[in-house]
Design a protein around this motif. Structure first.
Motif, PDB file in Angstrom:
ATOM      1  N   GLY A 184       0.490   1.830   5.880  1.00  0.00           N
ATOM      2  CA  GLY A 184       1.890   1.893   5.468  1.00  0.00           C
ATOM      3  C   GLY A 184       2.326   0.637   4.744  1.00  0.00           C
ATOM      4  O   GLY A 184       3.146  -0.142   5.241  1.00  0.00           O
ATOM      5  N   ALA A 185       1.794   0.433   3.531  1.00  0.00           N
ATOM      6  CA  ALA A 185       1.998  -0.814   2.801  1.00  0.00           C
ATOM      7  C   ALA A 185       3.466  -1.172   2.600  1.00  0.00           C
ATOM      8  O   ALA A 185       3.864  -2.322   2.791  1.00  0.00           O
ATOM      9  CB  ALA A 185       1.288  -0.742   1.444  1.00  0.00           C
ATOM     10  N   VAL A 186       4.291  -0.200   2.226  1.00  0.00           N
ATOM     11  CA  VAL A 186       5.684  -0.498   1.897  1.00  0.00           C
ATOM     12  C   VAL A 186       6.412  -1.099   3.096  1.00  0.00           C
ATOM     13  O   VAL A 186       7.069  -2.144   2.991  1.00  0.00           O
ATOM     14  CB  VAL A 186       6.414   0.770   1.408  1.00  0.00           C
ATOM     15  CG1 VAL A 186       7.903   0.477   1.207  1.00  0.00           C
ATOM     16  CG2 VAL A 186       5.807   1.261   0.103  1.00  0.00           C
ATOM     17  N   THR A 187       6.324  -0.445   4.245  1.00  0.00           N
ATOM     18  CA  THR A 187       7.038  -0.918   5.430  1.00  0.00           C
ATOM     19  C   THR A 187       6.463  -2.233   5.944  1.00  0.00           C
ATOM     20  O   THR A 187       7.209  -3.134   6.337  1.00  0.00           O
ATOM     21  CB  THR A 187       6.992   0.158   6.537  1.00  0.00           C
ATOM     22  OG1 THR A 187       7.604   1.347   6.046  1.00  0.00           O
ATOM     23  CG2 THR A 187       7.735  -0.306   7.780  1.00  0.00           C
ATOM     24  N   TRP A 202      -5.001  -6.396  -0.676  1.00  0.00           N
ATOM     25  CA  TRP A 202      -6.429  -6.233  -0.944  1.00  0.00           C
ATOM     26  C   TRP A 202      -6.619  -6.056  -2.449  1.00  0.00           C
ATOM     27  O   TRP A 202      -6.045  -5.162  -3.053  1.00  0.00           O
ATOM     28  CB  TRP A 202      -6.974  -5.017  -0.201  1.00  0.00           C
ATOM     29  CG  TRP A 202      -6.733  -5.062   1.278  1.00  0.00           C
ATOM     30  CD1 TRP A 202      -5.657  -4.575   1.965  1.00  0.00           C
ATOM     31  CD2 TRP A 202      -7.583  -5.658   2.255  1.00  0.00           C
ATOM     32  NE1 TRP A 202      -5.780  -4.829   3.310  1.00  0.00           N
ATOM     33  CE2 TRP A 202      -6.960  -5.495   3.531  1.00  0.00           C
ATOM     34  CE3 TRP A 202      -8.815  -6.323   2.213  1.00  0.00           C
ATOM     35  CZ2 TRP A 202      -7.510  -5.949   4.707  1.00  0.00           C
ATOM     36  CZ3 TRP A 202      -9.378  -6.774   3.396  1.00  0.00           C
ATOM     37  CH2 TRP A 202      -8.741  -6.587   4.613  1.00  0.00           C
ATOM     38  N   GLY A 203      -7.416  -6.927  -3.064  1.00  0.00           N
ATOM     39  CA  GLY A 203      -7.609  -6.862  -4.504  1.00  0.00           C
ATOM     40  C   GLY A 203      -6.568  -7.690  -5.241  1.00  0.00           C
ATOM     41  O   GLY A 203      -5.931  -8.581  -4.678  1.00  0.00           O
ATOM     42  N   SER A 266     -11.042  -6.933  -2.506  1.00  0.00           N
ATOM     43  CA  SER A 266     -10.724  -5.505  -2.478  1.00  0.00           C
ATOM     44  C   SER A 266     -11.661  -4.752  -1.544  1.00  0.00           C
ATOM     45  O   SER A 266     -12.744  -5.235  -1.197  1.00  0.00           O
ATOM     46  CB  SER A 266     -10.797  -4.913  -3.882  1.00  0.00           C
ATOM     47  OG  SER A 266     -12.090  -5.064  -4.418  1.00  0.00           O
ATOM     48  N   ARG A 267     -11.246  -3.537  -1.150  1.00  0.00           N
ATOM     49  CA  ARG A 267     -12.018  -2.720  -0.221  1.00  0.00           C
ATOM     50  C   ARG A 267     -12.724  -1.587  -0.966  1.00  0.00           C
ATOM     51  O   ARG A 267     -12.189  -1.046  -1.937  1.00  0.00           O
ATOM     52  CB  ARG A 267     -11.096  -2.149   0.870  1.00  0.00           C
ATOM     53  CG  ARG A 267     -10.354  -3.231   1.642  1.00  0.00           C
ATOM     54  CD  ARG A 267      -9.366  -2.658   2.639  1.00  0.00           C
ATOM     55  NE  ARG A 267      -8.267  -1.929   2.003  1.00  0.00           N
ATOM     56  CZ  ARG A 267      -7.191  -1.488   2.641  1.00  0.00           C
ATOM     57  NH1 ARG A 267      -7.071  -1.690   3.939  1.00  0.00           N
ATOM     58  NH2 ARG A 267      -6.243  -0.842   1.988  1.00  0.00           N
ATOM     59  N   VAL A 271      -9.427   3.513  -4.134  1.00  0.00           N
ATOM     60  CA  VAL A 271      -9.537   3.918  -5.535  1.00  0.00           C
ATOM     61  C   VAL A 271      -8.464   3.183  -6.336  1.00  0.00           C
ATOM     62  O   VAL A 271      -7.438   2.776  -5.809  1.00  0.00           O
ATOM     63  CB  VAL A 271      -9.392   5.445  -5.684  1.00  0.00           C
ATOM     64  CG1 VAL A 271     -10.478   6.160  -4.902  1.00  0.00           C
ATOM     65  CG2 VAL A 271      -8.020   5.922  -5.245  1.00  0.00           C
ATOM     66  N   LYS A 272      -8.698   3.040  -7.645  1.00  0.00           N
ATOM     67  CA  LYS A 272      -7.797   2.243  -8.478  1.00  0.00           C
ATOM     68  C   LYS A 272      -6.425   2.896  -8.643  1.00  0.00           C
ATOM     69  O   LYS A 272      -5.400   2.208  -8.699  1.00  0.00           O
ATOM     70  CB  LYS A 272      -8.430   1.990  -9.845  1.00  0.00           C
ATOM     71  CG  LYS A 272      -9.626   1.047  -9.801  1.00  0.00           C
ATOM     72  CD  LYS A 272     -10.166   0.776 -11.197  1.00  0.00           C
ATOM     73  CE  LYS A 272     -11.342  -0.201 -11.143  1.00  0.00           C
ATOM     74  NZ  LYS A 272     -11.889  -0.469 -12.501  1.00  0.00           N
ATOM     75  N   SER A 273      -6.420   4.213  -8.745  1.00  0.00           N
ATOM     76  CA  SER A 273      -5.154   4.903  -8.967  1.00  0.00           C
ATOM     77  C   SER A 273      -5.166   6.253  -8.266  1.00  0.00           C
ATOM     78  O   SER A 273      -6.169   6.979  -8.316  1.00  0.00           O
ATOM     79  CB  SER A 273      -4.909   5.103 -10.467  1.00  0.00           C
ATOM     80  OG  SER A 273      -3.692   5.779 -10.697  1.00  0.00           O
ATOM     81  N   ASN A 274      -4.056   6.575  -7.597  1.00  0.00           N
ATOM     82  CA  ASN A 274      -3.909   7.887  -6.972  1.00  0.00           C
ATOM     83  C   ASN A 274      -2.441   8.299  -7.081  1.00  0.00           C
ATOM     84  O   ASN A 274      -1.586   7.767  -6.378  1.00  0.00           O
ATOM     85  CB  ASN A 274      -4.349   7.854  -5.507  1.00  0.00           C
ATOM     86  CG  ASN A 274      -4.223   9.218  -4.841  1.00  0.00           C
ATOM     87  OD1 ASN A 274      -3.135   9.680  -4.530  1.00  0.00           O
ATOM     88  ND2 ASN A 274      -5.365   9.860  -4.603  1.00  0.00           N
ATOM     89  N   VAL A 275      -2.163   9.201  -7.996  1.00  0.00           N
ATOM     90  CA  VAL A 275      -0.819   9.741  -8.205  1.00  0.00           C
ATOM     91  C   VAL A 275      -0.933  11.253  -8.228  1.00  0.00           C
ATOM     92  O   VAL A 275      -1.797  11.805  -8.919  1.00  0.00           O
ATOM     93  CB  VAL A 275      -0.199   9.240  -9.530  1.00  0.00           C
ATOM     94  CG1 VAL A 275       1.209   9.798  -9.696  1.00  0.00           C
ATOM     95  CG2 VAL A 275      -0.187   7.722  -9.574  1.00  0.00           C
TER      96      VAL A 275
END
Length: 309
Positions: A184-187, A202-203, A266-267, A271-275
């Motif tokens: 939960g990165a945002v919180t 990370w990264g 980074s882990r 993945v680089k992008s997920n939308v």
């Protein structure tokens, strides 16, 4: 109509509990023992609390009685830790869900609504935004198990007629998300910033994710109950991406101060992008996320401040 929420004392389960009660449903919450309720419930509210172990058949037998709709949020693992012990992931999540499906079959449950993972079932995307038809090649055990459960839901629908709906949820955030959790990165970021603590990324912070407010996820879950269409799998997200650096910038704007950030290696499973492409949910469920990231962040901040009182 009585709804069972497996994992109902958790983050999304708490939002859904309030949403179901507001819509007039009777709610039964099932979760681990000794988990605090997110709020006080009045005596006239149609809610029951069952404590138990998801992997214990006898506990599930009691929880499922007389429930027509089941929401399944329970997961015993996280994406980042699931590869460390895939056997545990399968034994607790997959086998536990198969027991649930067997009980649903014999108890004449009408529908199971499953919270899958839009962030892990697709693996490394070939294109963004990701449609539900995208290939599914998870790179963590968590995602493989989520995807396998989706397949078993489809099997039990084919064999026994149990209706189901799978919501592949992006990265939800909002009130009642644990600010000290490993997910939960945002919180987590917002809570650390509020307290003047270091935020660890990370990264290099360029990773892009689809962050959707929990209240909007609840609306999608509610719209899944009466849905009778042919489609069974839906992406649920904001429909646009934000990098971790952009989140930091939004937090600094909201708090009107710079925050402390450290960047670490980074882990492998990130993945680089997920939308997610959410057009199917819009067209079939009549659902559309209404809360902007900034609005959701403000609501989250107001709630986090209450924890300090």
């Amino acid at each position: 109509m009585k709804c069972l929420i497996l994992g109902g004392a958790g983050f999304l389960g708490s939002h859904l509990t309030d949403g179901l009660l507001a819509e007039g449903y009777s709610v039964r919450v099932f979760d681990r023992p000794n988990i605090a309720k997110h709020r006080h419930f009045e005596k006239d509210e149609k809610i029951e609390w069952f404590e138990g172990d998801f992997t214990n058949r006898n506990d599930l037998v009691e929880a499922i009685k007389d429930c027509e709709i089941i929401f399944h949020f329970i997961s015993t693992t996280l994406p980042k830790s699931s590869n460390d012990n895939p056997v545990y992931d399968v034994e607790t999540n997959l086998i536990g869900t198969l027991r649930l499906l067997e009980l649903a079959r014999t108890n004449k449950v009408k529908k199971i609504i499953y919270a899958s993972s839009g962030g892990t079932v697709y693996g490394v995307p070939n294109e963004v935004p990701i449609k539900e038809s995208h290939t599914t090649e998870p790179i963590c055990s968590y995602g493989i198990t989520k995807l396998t459960i989706e397949k078993y839901l489809k099997l039990y629908h084919y064999l026994y007629g149990i209706d189901f709906c799978v919501l592949r949820i992006a990265n939800p955030f909002g009130e009642w998300q644990r600010p000290t959790a490993a997910q939960g990165a945002v919180t987590v970021f917002l809570n650390n910033a509020l307290k003047g603590k270091m935020i660890t990324i990370w990264g290099d912070g360029s990773v892009v994710r689809d962050f959707v407010y929990a209240g909007d996820v609840t609306e999608a879950l509610l719209k899944s109950i009466p849905y009778e269409g042919e489609e069974k799998v839906f992406n649920i997200g904001a429909g646009y991406g934000m990098s971790l650096k952009e989140i930091i910038s939004e937090i600094e704007t909201l708090l009107e101060k710079p925050v402390k950030v450290e960047f670490v290696e980074s882990r492998s499973f990130d993945v680089k992008s997920n939308v997610l492409d959410i057009e199917k949910a819009k067209n079939e469920l009549g659902w559309n996320p209404k809360t902007t990231f900034r609005e959701g962040l403000k609501k989250n901040l107001s709630w986090l401040k209450t924890l300090e009182d």
